[in-house]
Design an enzyme around this catalytic site. Structure first.
Site, short mmCIF file in Angstrom:
data_model
loop_
_atom_site.label_atom_id
_atom_site.label_comp_id
_atom_site.label_asym_id
_atom_site.label_seq_id
_atom_site.Cartn_x
_atom_site.Cartn_y
_atom_site.Cartn_z
N GLU A 188 0.81 -1.23 0.00
CA GLU A 188 0.00 0.00 0.00
C GLU A 188 0.84 1.28 0.00
O GLU A 188 0.63 2.18 0.81
CB GLU A 188 -0.98 -0.01 1.19
CG GLU A 188 -1.90 -1.22 1.15
CD GLU A 188 -2.95 -1.24 2.26
OE1 GLU A 188 -2.86 -0.41 3.18
OE2 GLU A 188 -3.84 -2.09 2.20
N ASN A 229 2.30 -4.79 -3.35
CA ASN A 229 0.90 -5.16 -3.16
C ASN A 229 0.08 -3.91 -2.87
O ASN A 229 0.52 -3.04 -2.12
CB ASN A 229 0.85 -6.13 -1.95
CG ASN A 229 -0.46 -6.83 -1.76
OD1 ASN A 229 -0.99 -7.42 -2.69
ND2 ASN A 229 -0.98 -6.81 -0.53
N HIS A 265 -10.08 -5.89 -2.56
CA HIS A 265 -11.12 -5.60 -1.57
C HIS A 265 -12.20 -4.80 -2.28
O HIS A 265 -12.04 -3.61 -2.55
CB HIS A 265 -10.55 -4.78 -0.41
CG HIS A 265 -9.57 -5.54 0.42
ND1 HIS A 265 -9.94 -6.62 1.19
CD2 HIS A 265 -8.24 -5.39 0.62
CE1 HIS A 265 -8.88 -7.11 1.83
NE2 HIS A 265 -7.84 -6.38 1.49
N GLU A 294 -6.02 -10.51 -1.81
CA GLU A 294 -6.84 -10.27 -0.61
C GLU A 294 -8.32 -10.14 -0.97
O GLU A 294 -9.01 -9.26 -0.45
CB GLU A 294 -6.38 -9.00 0.11
CG GLU A 294 -4.91 -8.98 0.47
CD GLU A 294 -4.48 -7.78 1.32
OE1 GLU A 294 -5.34 -7.08 1.88
OE2 GLU A 294 -3.25 -7.56 1.43
N ASP A 296 -12.09 -9.94 -1.16
CA ASP A 296 -13.36 -10.06 -0.44
C ASP A 296 -14.30 -9.01 -1.02
O ASP A 296 -13.86 -8.06 -1.67
CB ASP A 296 -13.23 -9.98 1.09
CG ASP A 296 -12.61 -8.69 1.63
OD1 ASP A 296 -12.47 -7.72 0.87
OD2 ASP A 296 -12.28 -8.66 2.84
C1 XIL Z 1 -6.19 -6.36 8.07
C2 XIL Z 1 -6.56 -7.56 8.93
O1 XIL Z 1 -7.49 -8.34 8.24
C3 XIL Z 1 -7.13 -7.11 10.26
O2 XIL Z 1 -7.32 -8.23 11.12
C4 XIL Z 1 -6.21 -6.11 10.93
O3 XIL Z 1 -6.80 -5.62 12.10
C5 XIL Z 1 -5.89 -4.95 9.99
O4 XIL Z 1 -5.37 -5.47 8.77
N1 XIL Z 1 -4.89 -4.60 3.45
C6 XIL Z 1 -3.88 -5.43 3.90
C7 XIL Z 1 -4.13 -6.34 5.04
O5 XIL Z 1 -2.82 -5.48 3.26
O6 XIL Z 1 -2.98 -6.59 5.79
C8 XIL Z 1 -5.25 -5.82 5.95
O7 XIL Z 1 -5.52 -6.80 6.93
C9 XIL Z 1 -6.47 -5.48 5.12
C10 XIL Z 1 -6.16 -4.41 4.10
#
Ligand code: XIL
Length: 379
Positions: A188, A229, A265, A294, A296
């Site tokens: 990020e 990422n 996401h 990731e 969802d």
């Molecule tokens: C999130 C986790 O799912 C949570 O449990 C934690 O509190 C915060 O981080 N992008 C990412 C992940 O790269 O590491 C994040 O994970 C979600 C967003």
């Protein structure tokens, strides 16, 4: 792997699978990926090594279908649930061929005090993965979140901070040397407008921190595949274009950036990224691997049938992007059950973002993903 290779591997694996169905309990490793890249799922399970997944996984699990399609399918893993809840661990073992620690490889967990490392929970996940024929995505080495307070409030000079970062990356990557398939080295780093995020790293070290991080990680484990990422880079937009330009420039300078992770996401209230394959094609042309890291798809609660359909479509759009991209190696969901999703805690009023419900029942998104994998793998 290109479409042809995928299909060939799929057929070979399908044939091996047919042979295996007669041996119902002992699951012989049938690595039909001989001659194919290391990311092919060998599905090897060490005999007697594990309490979960010792029987042959069913041919319709996501991991079995993904294997035929020539990719890995992964999940983020909540370490507390893995240790404390048998049905959770069983699903991780049965359905997935790679795992990502949801939190336990992040800076605040592994280096809670300066120079003091704690890899206990991460080691447990790596052992679980090994016992179940799974690969591990290391997540992550450098981020603006989940940093320990000694680091964020330390008021270090640029030289000190650079040294701290170097030490941290070296210690963590060296600890897991040989155990990690893909590392999210930089997470990020961008704003949505394509500028670099104004965080501790940019502020103190300048933009060169990105190249440094990749060089240090590569020195500590030359075989791990190193990823950058980010989120909101599914389609072609200012952010994904800036990331493309950065990766292109770094590779021209010989910096070992070897993969681009697209988090995925999504939210049903926005259109699904239908240009994802075009976006991924340009990264593919740079010679880097890609992955959906990731996935969802959240929705405002209470949800209706239209939301659920949009969710299925969004998941499929992400997976299809991967399946259409030659060097896309894996599709990872950010947790698989609504029981442990990060979404309700972060996005007020939203939830139901995962592919299994809170009682581990597969949702329609699970079926939709399975169908796409089946198509890609020649059924
Ligand atoms: C999130 C986790 O799912 C949570 O449990 C934690 O509190 C915060 O981080 N992008 C990412 C992940 O790269 O590491 C994040 O994970 C979600 C967003």
């Amino acid at each position: 792997m290109d479409k042809w290779t995928r299909t060939t591997a799929g057929l070979a694996t399908a044939a091996a699978g047919l042979l295996l169905t007669t041996a119902s309990v002992v699951f012989v490793s049938s690595d039909a990926s001989a001659g194919t890249p290391a990311h092919g799922d060998s599905a090897a399970v060490a005999p007697g090594a594990a309490s979960y997944g010792r029987a042959a996984p069913s041919g319709t699990t996501l991991r079995a279908l993904a294997r035929k399609a020539g990719i890995r399918v992964g999940t983020a893993v909540n370490s507390d649930a893995l240790a404390g809840e048998a049905p959770y661990a069983q699903k991780v073992a049965d359905e997935f061929s790679s795992v990502t620690p949801e939190n336990v490889m992040k800076w605040d967990t592994v280096e809670p005090a300066r120079g003091t490392y704690d890899f206990t929970q991460a080691d447990q996940l790596v052992a679980f993965a090994k016992a179940h024929g799974q690969l591990v995505r290391g997540h992550n080495l450098l981020w603006h979140n989940q940093l320990p307070s000694w680091l964020t409030s330390g008021d270090f000079s640029a030289a000190e901070l650079r040294d701290i970062l170097h030490q941290h990356i070296t210690a963590e990557v060296a600890h897991f040397k040989g155990e990690i398939w893909q590392w999210d080295v930089v997470n990020e780093a961008f704003n949505d407008d394509g500028t670099l995020r104004d965080d501790l790293w940019l502020d103190k070290l300048g933009p060169g921190y990105v190249a440094d991080a990749f060089r240090w990680a590569h020195a500590a484990d030359p075989k791990a595949v190193l990823f950058i990422n980010d989120y909101n880079i599914e389609g072609v937009n200012a952010k994904s274009t800036a990331l493309y330009d950065l990766v292109k420039g770094l590779r021209a300078e010989g910096v070992p950036v070897q993969g681009v992770g697209i988090q995925g996401h999504l939210d049903v209230k926005y259109p699904a990224p239908h240009d994802i394959a075009d976006n991924m094609a340009r990264f593919d042309a740079l010679g880097v691997q890609t992955a959906i890291t990731e996935a969802d798809v959240r929705m405002t609660l209470p949800a209706d049938a239209t939301d659920v359909e949009a969710q299925d479509e969004a998941y499929q759009t992400l997976l299809q992007g991967c399946l259409l991209t030659r060097h896309c190696t894996d599709f990872t969901v950010w947790g698989f059950t609504d029981k442990y999703s990060w979404v309700p805690g972060v996005f007020t009023g939203e939830g139901q973002a995962n592919i299994f419900d809170e009682n581990y029942r597969p949702k329609s998104a699970y079926t939709a993903l399975g169908q796409d994998l089946r198509l890609a793998g020649g059924r």
